[in-house]
Design a protein around this motif. Structure first.
Motif, PDB file in Angstrom:
ATOM      1  N   MET A 209       0.400  -1.538   0.152  1.00 48.16           N
ATOM      2  CA  MET A 209       0.252   0.113  -0.036  1.00 48.16           C
ATOM      3  C   MET A 209       0.982   1.468  -0.067  1.00 48.16           C
ATOM      4  SD  MET A 209      -3.326  -0.733   2.430  1.00 48.16           S
ATOM      5  CE  MET A 209      -4.099  -2.133   2.272  1.00 48.16           C
ATOM      6  N   ALA A 210       2.085   0.981   0.286  1.00 49.18           N
ATOM      7  CA  ALA A 210       2.557   2.517   0.678  1.00 49.18           C
ATOM      8  C   ALA A 210       3.377   2.535  -0.651  1.00 49.18           C
ATOM      9  CB  ALA A 210       3.879   2.362   1.726  1.00 49.18           C
ATOM     10  N   GLU A 211       3.842   1.476  -1.570  1.00 48.96           N
ATOM     11  CA  GLU A 211       4.549   1.820  -2.644  1.00 48.96           C
ATOM     12  C   GLU A 211       3.084   2.581  -3.868  1.00 48.96           C
ATOM     13  OE1 GLU A 211       5.516   1.075  -6.841  1.00 48.96           O
ATOM     14  OE2 GLU A 211       3.495  -0.144  -6.168  1.00 48.96           O
ATOM     15  N   ALA A 212       1.955   1.879  -3.583  1.00 48.77           N
ATOM     16  CA  ALA A 212       1.346   2.416  -4.271  1.00 48.77           C
ATOM     17  C   ALA A 212       0.692   3.465  -3.561  1.00 48.77           C
ATOM     18  CB  ALA A 212      -0.042   1.703  -4.390  1.00 48.77           C
ATOM     19  N   GLY A 213       0.663   3.994  -2.502  1.00 47.02           N
ATOM     20  CA  GLY A 213       0.438   5.862  -2.334  1.00 47.02           C
ATOM     21  C   GLY A 213       1.887   6.551  -2.711  1.00 47.02           C
ATOM     22  N   LEU A 214       3.389   6.002  -2.466  1.00 48.74           N
ATOM     23  CA  LEU A 214       3.897   6.565  -3.404  1.00 48.74           C
ATOM     24  C   LEU A 214       3.398   7.073  -5.345  1.00 48.74           C
ATOM     25  CD1 LEU A 214       7.412   4.702  -0.938  1.00 48.74           C
ATOM     26  CD2 LEU A 214       6.114   7.393  -0.516  1.00 48.74           C
ATOM     27  N   ALA A 215       3.651   5.886  -5.252  1.00 50.12           N
ATOM     28  CA  ALA A 215       2.903   5.882  -6.659  1.00 50.12           C
ATOM     29  C   ALA A 215       2.714   7.219  -7.302  1.00 50.12           C
ATOM     30  CB  ALA A 215       3.117   4.710  -7.841  1.00 50.12           C
ATOM     31  N   PHE A 216       0.868   7.139  -6.853  1.00 45.92           N
ATOM     32  CA  PHE A 216       0.458   8.118  -6.523  1.00 45.92           C
ATOM     33  C   PHE A 216       0.572   9.234  -6.388  1.00 45.92           C
ATOM     34  CE2 PHE A 216      -3.590   9.752  -5.472  1.00 45.92           C
ATOM     35  CZ  PHE A 216      -5.258   9.195  -6.607  1.00 45.92           C
TER      36      PHE A 216
END
Length: 301
Positions: A209-216
């Motif tokens: 989820m953190a990776e998805a948030g950073l990418a978003f």
């Protein structure tokens, strides 16, 4: 009655789902080669096309196959999740267990380090450092997430290590002159395996989820493909407003399924490691079964 981890339906479902995504991440490249799919190829004759026989999950605004990107994204997101969870769990063990086992300056110093990371504003720090190192790839993103995500687990392990270290069998091993290393690895650590497994699964969910948030938020490697970069690209191109739901839903659903699967496995590990929770679960099953039998008996009358 002996408790079997895989006798739990929730755990079985979680293992199947998580195992599917792990296999997809490992063999995704082979799958793409067999079916001739290229996540970066642009098909100008099929731009923004809904799901069809030719493109099972449709295409993006740039004519890229969404299914191919989901498969490739599994490799990126699961890689970040497992690497970050491994790093975070390893640091938590190295810091948390000795801080609970040792007294004096060693234990206090490690506890101070844990408290220092606990009070740090982790999320803003991750954003700042990841933004500063933008373009370094998924490996660096995973390292950053793992390095800043271990403090909570270390605090839990410290508390459990302190509890185990105060028990009679550990004190007896110390009095017999056994080395601290042997006592930690043979007497203390086996009682923490359930907590460590639970911590790893929690770290996996958090890292994905953190990776998805950073990418978003655009703080990621734009050349890498992950579920997060897919969501970020769909948001940039206003996929929701344009009705391109097939571009946005698959990566989001994959993230949700991974989180659900890891959580279900985590519940089973908690029941295995915590006898009180296991007893409570059995008591609930017994009460439910008794109520069901009573209802059937009433209906029969």
């Amino acid at each position: 009655m002996k408790y079997h981890l895989f006798g739990n339906g929730k755990v079985t479902f979680g293992v199947i789902v998580l195992g599917f995504f792990v296999l997809l991440a490992i063999f995704g490249g082979l799958f793409l080669d067999i079916f001739g799919l290229n996540p970066r190829a642009n098909d100008i004759s099929a731009i923004s096309q809904p799901p069809s026989a030719q493109h099972l999950l449709g295409t993006t605004q740039f004519g890229q196959d969404v299914l191919a990107q989901v498969v490739e994204g599994a490799r990126g997101s699961m890689f970040v999740g497992f690497l970050a969870a491994t790093i975070g769990t390893a640091i938590a063990i190295v810091v948390g267990v000795p801080s609970g086992y040792f007294n004096g300056i060693t234990g206090h110093s490690l506890n101070f380090l844990t408290n220092l990371f606990l009070v740090m504003p982790v999320l803003p720090l991750i954003f700042v450092i990841a933004g500063y190192l933008q373009g370094t790839g998924l490996v660096m993103i995973a390292i950053i997430i793992g390095v800043f995500g271990w403090a909570g687990g270390a605090r839990t392990l410290r508390a459990q290590a302190m509890s185990v270290s105060s028990r009679d069998f550990v004190q007896a091993m110390r009095m017999l002159g056994e080395s601290h290393r042997r006592v930690i690895f043979t007497e203390v650590m086996p009682h923490l395996y359930g907590w460590i497994a639970s911590m790893f699964l929690g770290g996996l969910i958090g890292a994905v989820m953190a990776e998805a948030g950073l990418a978003f938020l655009g703080v990621s490697d734009s050349t890498a493909i992950s579920w997060g970069t897919m969501i970020q690209s769909a948001q940039q191109q206003s996929a929701v407003l344009r009705g391109l739901w097939w571009w946005l839903i698959p990566p989001g659903l994959c993230i949700a399924l991974v989180g659900t699967a890891a959580s279900l496995i985590n519940f089973g590990v908690d029941e295995l490691a915590n006898p009180k929770m296991r007893s409570a679960s059995r008591a609930l099953v017994k009460r439910t079964s008794a109520a069901r039998r009573a209802a059937l008996a009433t209906e029969a009358k």
